[in-house]
Design a protein around this motif. Structure first.
Motif, PDB file in Angstrom:
ATOM      1  N   GLU A  97       0.794  -1.234   0.030  1.00 48.81           N
ATOM      2  CA  GLU A  97      -0.198   0.019   0.157  1.00 48.81           C
ATOM      3  C   GLU A  97       0.797   1.170  -0.264  1.00 48.81           C
ATOM      4  OE1 GLU A  97      -1.715  -3.337   1.665  1.00 48.81           O
ATOM      5  OE2 GLU A  97      -0.133  -2.326   2.282  1.00 48.81           O
ATOM      6  N   LEU A  98       1.992   1.032  -0.204  1.00 50.38           N
ATOM      7  CA  LEU A  98       2.864   2.361  -0.157  1.00 50.38           C
ATOM      8  C   LEU A  98       2.510   3.414  -0.965  1.00 50.38           C
ATOM      9  CD1 LEU A  98       5.811   3.224   1.152  1.00 50.38           C
ATOM     10  CD2 LEU A  98       6.814   2.450  -0.878  1.00 50.38           C
ATOM     11  N   ASN A  99       2.386   2.975  -2.303  1.00 53.99           N
ATOM     12  CA  ASN A  99       1.817   3.844  -3.325  1.00 53.99           C
ATOM     13  C   ASN A  99       1.197   2.955  -4.268  1.00 53.99           C
ATOM     14  OD1 ASN A  99       3.745   2.969  -5.360  1.00 53.99           O
ATOM     15  ND2 ASN A  99       5.391   4.025  -3.916  1.00 53.99           N
ATOM     16  N   PRO A 100       0.411   3.797  -5.399  1.00 52.00           N
ATOM     17  CA  PRO A 100      -0.494   2.784  -6.181  1.00 52.00           C
ATOM     18  C   PRO A 100       0.333   1.978  -7.198  1.00 52.00           C
ATOM     19  CG  PRO A 100      -1.082   5.312  -6.537  1.00 52.00           C
ATOM     20  CD  PRO A 100       0.218   5.289  -5.578  1.00 52.00           C
ATOM     21  N   GLY A 101       1.598   2.061  -7.157  1.00 57.56           N
ATOM     22  CA  GLY A 101       2.106   0.910  -8.114  1.00 57.56           C
ATOM     23  C   GLY A 101       3.070  -0.098  -7.415  1.00 57.56           C
ATOM     24  N   GLN A 102       3.158   0.165  -5.888  1.00 57.40           N
ATOM     25  CA  GLN A 102       4.249  -0.646  -5.440  1.00 57.40           C
ATOM     26  C   GLN A 102       3.693  -2.067  -5.354  1.00 57.40           C
ATOM     27  OE1 GLN A 102       6.567   0.631  -4.263  1.00 57.40           O
ATOM     28  NE2 GLN A 102       7.561  -0.974  -3.086  1.00 57.40           N
ATOM     29  N   ALA A 103       2.364  -2.356  -5.615  1.00 53.98           N
ATOM     30  CA  ALA A 103       2.034  -3.869  -5.561  1.00 53.98           C
ATOM     31  C   ALA A 103       2.336  -4.452  -6.794  1.00 53.98           C
ATOM     32  CB  ALA A 103       0.344  -3.988  -5.517  1.00 53.98           C
ATOM     33  N   GLY A 104       2.391  -3.753  -7.828  1.00 57.49           N
ATOM     34  CA  GLY A 104       3.186  -4.332  -8.945  1.00 57.49           C
ATOM     35  C   GLY A 104       4.441  -4.531  -9.214  1.00 57.49           C
ATOM     36  N   ARG A 105       4.978  -3.428  -8.304  1.00 56.84           N
ATOM     37  CA  ARG A 105       6.418  -3.813  -8.321  1.00 56.84           C
ATOM     38  C   ARG A 105       6.938  -5.047  -7.533  1.00 56.84           C
ATOM     39  NH1 ARG A 105       6.275   1.921  -9.020  1.00 56.84           N
ATOM     40  NH2 ARG A 105       5.733   2.398  -6.723  1.00 56.84           N
ATOM     41  N   ILE A 106       6.170  -5.334  -6.680  1.00 58.28           N
ATOM     42  CA  ILE A 106       6.420  -6.599  -5.699  1.00 58.28           C
ATOM     43  C   ILE A 106       6.056  -7.636  -6.597  1.00 58.28           C
ATOM     44  CG2 ILE A 106       5.501  -7.704  -3.409  1.00 58.28           C
ATOM     45  CD1 ILE A 106       4.789  -5.166  -2.340  1.00 58.28           C
ATOM     46  N   ALA A 107       4.914  -7.722  -7.207  1.00 54.04           N
ATOM     47  CA  ALA A 107       4.639  -8.757  -8.124  1.00 54.04           C
ATOM     48  C   ALA A 107       5.684  -9.399  -8.787  1.00 54.04           C
ATOM     49  CB  ALA A 107       3.453  -8.506  -8.841  1.00 54.04           C
ATOM     50  N   ILE A 184      11.724   3.872   8.668  1.00 57.79           N
ATOM     51  CA  ILE A 184      10.758   4.950   8.689  1.00 57.79           C
ATOM     52  C   ILE A 184      11.030   5.971   7.819  1.00 57.79           C
ATOM     53  CG2 ILE A 184       9.273   6.286  10.144  1.00 57.79           C
ATOM     54  CD1 ILE A 184       9.529   4.073  12.248  1.00 57.79           C
ATOM     55  N   GLN A 185      12.143   6.508   8.174  1.00 57.38           N
ATOM     56  CA  GLN A 185      12.381   7.892   7.426  1.00 57.38           C
ATOM     57  C   GLN A 185      12.778   7.684   5.952  1.00 57.38           C
ATOM     58  OE1 GLN A 185      16.323   9.520   9.055  1.00 57.38           O
ATOM     59  NE2 GLN A 185      16.330  11.128   7.345  1.00 57.38           N
ATOM     60  N   GLN A 186      13.065   6.728   5.610  1.00 57.94           N
ATOM     61  CA  GLN A 186      13.199   6.563   3.760  1.00 57.94           C
ATOM     62  C   GLN A 186      12.178   6.436   3.231  1.00 57.94           C
ATOM     63  OE1 GLN A 186      16.482   4.148   2.290  1.00 57.94           O
ATOM     64  NE2 GLN A 186      14.949   2.968   1.244  1.00 57.94           N
ATOM     65  N   HIS A 187      11.052   5.656   3.782  1.00 57.12           N
ATOM     66  CA  HIS A 187       9.872   5.018   3.091  1.00 57.12           C
ATOM     67  C   HIS A 187       8.641   5.960   3.379  1.00 57.12           C
ATOM     68  CE1 HIS A 187      11.984   1.786   1.364  1.00 57.12           C
ATOM     69  NE2 HIS A 187      12.339   1.290   2.553  1.00 57.12           N
ATOM     70  N   ALA A 188       8.835   6.698   4.652  1.00 58.49           N
ATOM     71  CA  ALA A 188       7.734   7.792   4.780  1.00 58.49           C
ATOM     72  C   ALA A 188       8.187   9.106   3.948  1.00 58.49           C
ATOM     73  CB  ALA A 188       7.651   8.250   6.216  1.00 58.49           C
ATOM     74  N   GLY A 189       9.523   9.336   3.590  1.00 67.04           N
ATOM     75  CA  GLY A 189       9.893  10.421   2.755  1.00 67.04           C
ATOM     76  C   GLY A 189      10.157  11.520   3.640  1.00 67.04           C
ATOM     77  N   LEU A 190      10.502  11.277   4.885  1.00 68.88           N
ATOM     78  CA  LEU A 190      10.974  12.344   5.806  1.00 68.88           C
ATOM     79  C   LEU A 190      12.481  12.697   5.471  1.00 68.88           C
ATOM     80  CD1 LEU A 190       9.513  10.422   9.048  1.00 68.88           C
ATOM     81  CD2 LEU A 190       8.951  12.595   8.061  1.00 68.88           C
TER      82      LEU A 190
END
Length: 303
Positions: A97-107, A184-190
């Motif tokens: 659920e990170l962003n709209p394209g993440q599930a496709g990247r995981i796949a 947390i910092q990297q993937h939240a965009g902090l």
């Protein structure tokens, strides 16, 4: 087409046991784990991981790195449940659920790093708000979370379940060097490193995580309703993430409310007169925070 062979390395740990139980009755995969007497045999472990279609690593960080280094078969795909590769640029972060394209990247990925339990809640709350510009990327954040003791691994579990002398609440990470912070910092965009204060409670599983915000430090016009609306929009199609209604306000949060599920519940609590907002996440640290996410990622990779 034959059923994919899934190798679980570390199936006797807390996460590994949960994953094994979830996959044990399935007929769409062939499940494999080494017998107890072979688990420390480096040669047998290397043979097992190189024979797998997908390897699920439920190991300490160093052991996970060693397992990946032993891979010679380019067809092997990996889901790593440790924190060894969660900020590695060559690994896909396994929060669908990170962003709209993440599930496709995981796949499509060859290497997937399963998120940490605490980061799952923190990132789900913060990333959409930061991406939308509602919370500045350089906001000085403090994140507090309480987990059931199963989040501490086998030694902490044994301490709580074999002794009556354990504290009701145990704050830790006081050196402010918890390994989840870079994730947390990297993937939240902090842009700024958040302060993270975790704790274990005297119950087996379940997390409640909170992030406090002062509206005076946000852009003009940003209030609880706008923050809530952003989260609702971000997760409107997410199967495993729900955003609680803004009204009526909940009087309390139960960290065990989603135990036994793969759900993640987000909520926003505000007091306009005080200019304060509290963001909150509840999840099962063994569900969406660990085994549930690993199986979710496995299903994406098998699709």
């Amino acid at each position: 087409m034959s059923q994919p062979l899934v190798f679980i390395d570390g199936d006797q740990g807390t996460t590994g046991l949960q994953i094994h139980a979830r996959l044990g009755g399935r007929r769409d995969v062939r499940l494999f784990a080494l017998p107890a007497e072979s688990r420390k045999d480096a040669r047998l472990r290397a043979e097992a991981i190189n024979s797998a279609d997908i390897a699920l690593l439920c190991l300490p960080d160093d052991a996970a790195r060693d397992a990946v280094a032993s891979i010679r078969n380019p067809a092997v795909r990996v889901i790593d449940a440790s924190s060894a590769h969660r900020t590695h640029p060559d690994w896909v972060y396994g929060l669908a659920e990170l962003n709209p394209g993440q599930a496709g990247r995981i796949a499509q990925a060859r290497r997937v790093s399963n998120p940490g339990c605490y980061p799952t809640g923190a990132i789900a709350l913060l990333r959409p708000l930061i991406a939308a510009g509602l919370v500045p990327a350089d906001y000085p954040l403090a994140i507090h979370a309480v987990s059931g003791y199963s989040g501490g691994g086998r030694s902490v579990v044994e301490g709580y379940e074999n002794s009556d002398a354990q504290p009701a609440l145990r704050l830790y990470g006081l050196a402010l060097t918890h390994k989840h912070v870079p994730e947390i910092q990297q993937h939240a965009g902090l842009l700024e490193r958040p302060v993270f204060v975790p704790a274990y409670g005297a119950y087996r599983q379940g997390i409640v995580l909170t992030v406090a915000l002062h509206l005076g430090r946000l852009a003009k016009g940003v209030d609880a309703a706008r923050l809530h609306g952003c989260l609702v929009e971000a997760y409107q199609d997410a199967r495993h993430v729900q955003v609680a209604p803004l009204q009526p306000q909940m009087a309390e949060l139960d960290p065990q409310a989603l135990n036994g599920t793969d759900g993640l519940r987000l909520s926003v609590h505000g007091h306009p007169d005080h200019g304060q907002v509290l963001l909150a996440a509840v999840l099962d640290n063994l569900g969406k925070g660990a085994a549930g996410a690993a199986v979710q990622n496995l299903d994406l990779m098998l699709a």
